[in-house]
Every structure is written in structure tokens, then in C-alpha cells.
Scaffold this motif. Structure first.
Motif, mmCIF file in Angstrom:
data_model
loop_
_atom_site.group_PDB
_atom_site.id
_atom_site.type_symbol
_atom_site.label_atom_id
_atom_site.label_comp_id
_atom_site.label_asym_id
_atom_site.label_seq_id
_atom_site.Cartn_x
_atom_site.Cartn_y
_atom_site.Cartn_z
ATOM 1 N N LEU A 232 0.865 -1.176 0.000
ATOM 2 C CA LEU A 232 0.000 0.000 0.000
ATOM 3 C C LEU A 232 0.905 1.230 0.000
ATOM 4 O O LEU A 232 1.804 1.341 0.830
ATOM 5 N N VAL A 233 0.692 2.138 -0.928
ATOM 6 C CA VAL A 233 1.424 3.400 -0.945
ATOM 7 C C VAL A 233 0.518 4.455 -0.334
ATOM 8 O O VAL A 233 -0.586 4.699 -0.823
ATOM 9 N N SER A 234 0.958 5.059 0.750
ATOM 10 C CA SER A 234 0.116 6.020 1.462
ATOM 11 C C SER A 234 0.871 7.307 1.745
ATOM 12 O O SER A 234 2.041 7.296 2.142
ATOM 13 N N SER A 235 0.182 8.436 1.549
ATOM 14 C CA SER A 235 0.763 9.748 1.862
ATOM 15 C C SER A 235 0.448 10.155 3.292
ATOM 16 O O SER A 235 0.932 11.177 3.761
ATOM 17 N N PHE A 236 -0.397 9.352 3.980
ATOM 18 C CA PHE A 236 -0.895 9.709 5.304
ATOM 19 C C PHE A 236 -1.471 11.137 5.263
ATOM 20 O O PHE A 236 -1.232 11.961 6.133
ATOM 21 N N GLY A 237 -2.251 11.362 4.203
ATOM 22 C CA GLY A 237 -2.885 12.659 3.994
ATOM 23 C C GLY A 237 -4.314 12.689 4.499
ATOM 24 O O GLY A 237 -4.718 11.864 5.332
ATOM 25 N N ALA A 238 -5.098 13.619 3.946
ATOM 26 C CA ALA A 238 -6.441 13.883 4.451
ATOM 27 C C ALA A 238 -7.381 12.676 4.373
ATOM 28 O O ALA A 238 -8.206 12.472 5.262
ATOM 29 N N ASP A 239 -7.259 11.858 3.310
ATOM 30 C CA ASP A 239 -8.165 10.714 3.128
ATOM 31 C C ASP A 239 -7.523 9.369 3.464
ATOM 32 O O ASP A 239 -8.161 8.328 3.344
ATOM 33 N N SER A 240 -6.282 9.382 3.871
ATOM 34 C CA SER A 240 -5.507 8.141 3.947
ATOM 35 C C SER A 240 -5.987 7.134 4.987
ATOM 36 O O SER A 240 -5.795 5.927 4.833
ATOM 37 N N ALA B 89 -14.698 7.055 7.956
ATOM 38 C CA ALA B 89 -13.756 7.459 9.005
ATOM 39 C C ALA B 89 -14.489 7.678 10.329
ATOM 40 O O ALA B 89 -14.023 7.260 11.395
ATOM 41 N N LYS B 90 -15.640 8.310 10.251
ATOM 42 C CA LYS B 90 -16.441 8.573 11.452
ATOM 43 C C LYS B 90 -16.932 7.274 12.075
ATOM 44 O O LYS B 90 -16.827 7.070 13.296
ATOM 45 N N ASP B 91 -17.458 6.387 11.227
ATOM 46 C CA ASP B 91 -18.002 5.109 11.715
ATOM 47 C C ASP B 91 -16.942 4.248 12.400
ATOM 48 O O ASP B 91 -17.253 3.446 13.287
ATOM 49 N N ASN B 92 -15.685 4.405 11.979
ATOM 50 C CA ASN B 92 -14.616 3.559 12.505
ATOM 51 C C ASN B 92 -13.675 4.290 13.462
ATOM 52 O O ASN B 92 -12.612 3.770 13.813
ATOM 53 N N GLY B 93 -14.096 5.478 13.896
ATOM 54 C CA GLY B 93 -13.328 6.212 14.900
ATOM 55 C C GLY B 93 -11.934 6.599 14.451
ATOM 56 O O GLY B 93 -10.985 6.590 15.251
ATOM 57 N N LEU B 94 -11.798 6.946 13.178
ATOM 58 C CA LEU B 94 -10.478 7.298 12.649
ATOM 59 C C LEU B 94 -10.233 8.800 12.792
ATOM 60 O O LEU B 94 -11.068 9.605 12.384
ATOM 61 N N PRO B 95 -9.105 9.198 13.341
ATOM 62 C CA PRO B 95 -8.834 10.625 13.545
ATOM 63 C C PRO B 95 -8.569 11.339 12.223
ATOM 64 O O PRO B 95 -7.963 10.757 11.318
ATOM 65 N N PRO B 96 -8.986 12.588 12.099
ATOM 66 C CA PRO B 96 -8.693 13.346 10.879
ATOM 67 C C PRO B 96 -7.265 13.872 10.894
ATOM 68 O O PRO B 96 -6.653 14.031 11.955
ATOM 69 N N HIS B 97 -6.727 14.133 9.728
ATOM 70 C CA HIS B 97 -5.429 14.799 9.649
ATOM 71 C C HIS B 97 -5.596 16.180 10.287
ATOM 72 O O HIS B 97 -6.553 16.896 9.995
ATOM 73 N N PRO B 98 -4.697 16.586 11.180
ATOM 74 C CA PRO B 98 -4.874 17.842 11.914
ATOM 75 C C PRO B 98 -4.963 19.093 11.041
ATOM 76 O O PRO B 98 -5.536 20.102 11.462
#
Length: 247
Positions: free
Chosen positions: A45-53, A185-194
Motif C-alpha cells: 500500500l502506498v500512502s501519503s498519510f494525507g487527508a483521506d488516507s 472514518a467517522k463510523d470507525n473512529g479514525l482521527p482526521p489529519h490535523p
């Protein structure tokens, strides 16, 4: 030459078949097949750890936390992105996150002052992102991308599977909307990019990422004022001089 052409034809046929088989399947099914069957042990998996990652990272963690995750640290990223990466890695229990960096020799030769982005963004993306990622992907048959059709005109016809540079790319979220991403993201409790709350809905390197005003295209803050919408990793290889951005 004949072997390479037949191999390419074989991969093209494989891509067509996969797209027919999975055109109506959900992202989790596509990922499950890619990770555990089609490309087991040969995919990253290539990820930028960005807004949607977080969405794709979470899905992959639910299937196999040992999946290699390639993160390109260009040397120009926001500190918030690196801290967000660490937060998600810990929360999701990811066990094989690999930080990919530019070659010191390339930087010394082509960007000794670290200001190449100001004069030639394509060249900067190429040595800091395209070349390092191409090298990191060398040992894999396939890779997973978080691109979506709604993000840009260049992605409007994106399919779930595509062939690029002799390697199959998997786009499980190709047909997802921005609303679906946020809801997952909300359903799975995933934090947003700050930085999202600060007006950055699409986040790349610090010098080339600007805030976006309400009503503007979410990606309008990337390379603002330039005729550029991609960094290069999605339509260029290390053998080419061009480049592009965002995963």
C-alpha cells in the motif's frame, strides 16, 4: 522483446478480467482479493498519510497488519503529516510501514539548496517522490493507491485495476465520494489529519500546499497558480524526466 510484450499482454488481459469481476464489488472485497489471493505477499500500500488516507489504511489493517505500507518522506512534508502517520500506525497496529526518502546524491546534485520546488516543481517531485517510490516498488508485483474519481478530471475514468509500468495498481476507493470517505472514518473512529480543520482538504509538501477557501475545489490548494494537478507517481516512471503528486 517478445517476452516483455507477451508479459504486458498477459497483464493487460488480467486487468480487464479483474475489472469485470470486481466492478460492482465493494472496496473491502477488492482489497481482500488483492492482498490474500491475487497478489499475496507481492503487494504494498502506498500512502501519503494525507487527508483521506486513514480509510484505506484501516481497511488494510483489518485484513493484514503485516501489509507493507510505503510512505514517501520528501523532506518537505508538514510536521503534522509525520505526527499523523505515527498516530495512525499506533492506532491501527500496522507492522511494516517503510519510510522512503530521496537519494542524498540526487539532492546534492539537483537540489543542493532545497529550493528546487520554487523554480521547477516537476523536477522537485521527480527526485523527491517519483524516483524513490519507483525504487521502493521494485520488489512488488502490484500496489494499492487511494485515488478516487471525484478528486480531479485526470482521475474521472479511474478503474479499480490498472496497468502501469509493468505493475498492476489497485484503486479500491475509485468510485467513493468525499462523503463516503468521511462517513467511513467517522463510523470507525479514525482521527482526521490535523491540517484539515485548518483549511487544507488536500495535503502534500509544505511549500506546494495552500489553504482552500470554502467552495473551492479541494485540490485547488495543490501547486496553486500552476497548470499542475498531479505529482508524477501516477503517470510517470523514474526513467522519465517528468513528474506529478498526491496519493
Amino acid at each position: 522483446m517478445e517476452h516483455s510484450q507477451s508479459h504486458k499482454a498477459s497483464l493487460e488481459a488480467q486487468v480487464k478480467l479483474l475489472n469485470r469481476m470486481y466492478s460492482e464489488r465493494d472496496a473491502q472485497d477488492i482489497l481482500e482479493h488483492a492482498l490474500t489471493e491475487q497478489f499475496a505477499g507481492e503487494i504494498a500500500l502506498v500512502s501519503s498519510f494525507g487527508a483521506d488516507s486513514s480509510v484505506l489504511l484501516h481497511m488494510v489493517s483489518q485484513i493484514d497488519v503485516r501489509t507493507p505500507v510505503l510512505f514517501v518522506d520528501t523532506g518537505k512534508l508538514f510536521g503534522e503529516t509525520k505526527r499523523y502517520r505515527d498516530e495512525l500506525v499506533e492506532q491501527l497496529g500496522l507492522l511494516d510501514v517503510r519510510v522512503i526518502t530521496p537519494e542524498p546524491e540526487d539532492l546534492a546534485e539537483k537540489d543542493p539548496k532545497g529550493a528546487l520546488w520554487a523554480s521547477d516543481t516537476d523536477a522537485c517531485c521527480h527526485i523527491r517522490k517519483v524516483v524513490p517510490l519507483a525504487k521502493a516498488l521494485g520488489g512488488f508485483e502490484a500496489w494499492i493507491s487511494g485515488r478516487k474519481r471525484h478528486q480531479a478530471s485526470t482521475r474521472a475514468s479511474l478503474e479499480h485495476f490498472e496497468l502501469e509500468e509493468g505493475r498492476i495498481k489497485v484503486n479500491p476507493l475509485a468510485n467513493w465520494t468525499a462523503t463516503e470517505v468521511l462517513q467511513y472514518a467517522k463510523d470507525n473512529g479514525l482521527p482526521p489529519h490535523p491540517l484539515v480543520a485548518e483549511g487544507y482538504p488536500s495535503i502534500g509538501c509544505m511549500p506546494c500546499t495552500d489553504k482552500v477557501a470554502p467552495g473551492e475545489d479541494p485540490r485547488s490548494g495543490r501547486w496553486r497558480g500552476q497548470n499542475k494537478t498531479e505529482c508524477g507517481i501516477h503517470f510517470s516512471s523514474a526513467s522519465k524526466g517528468g513528474a506529478a503528486q498526491s496519493i
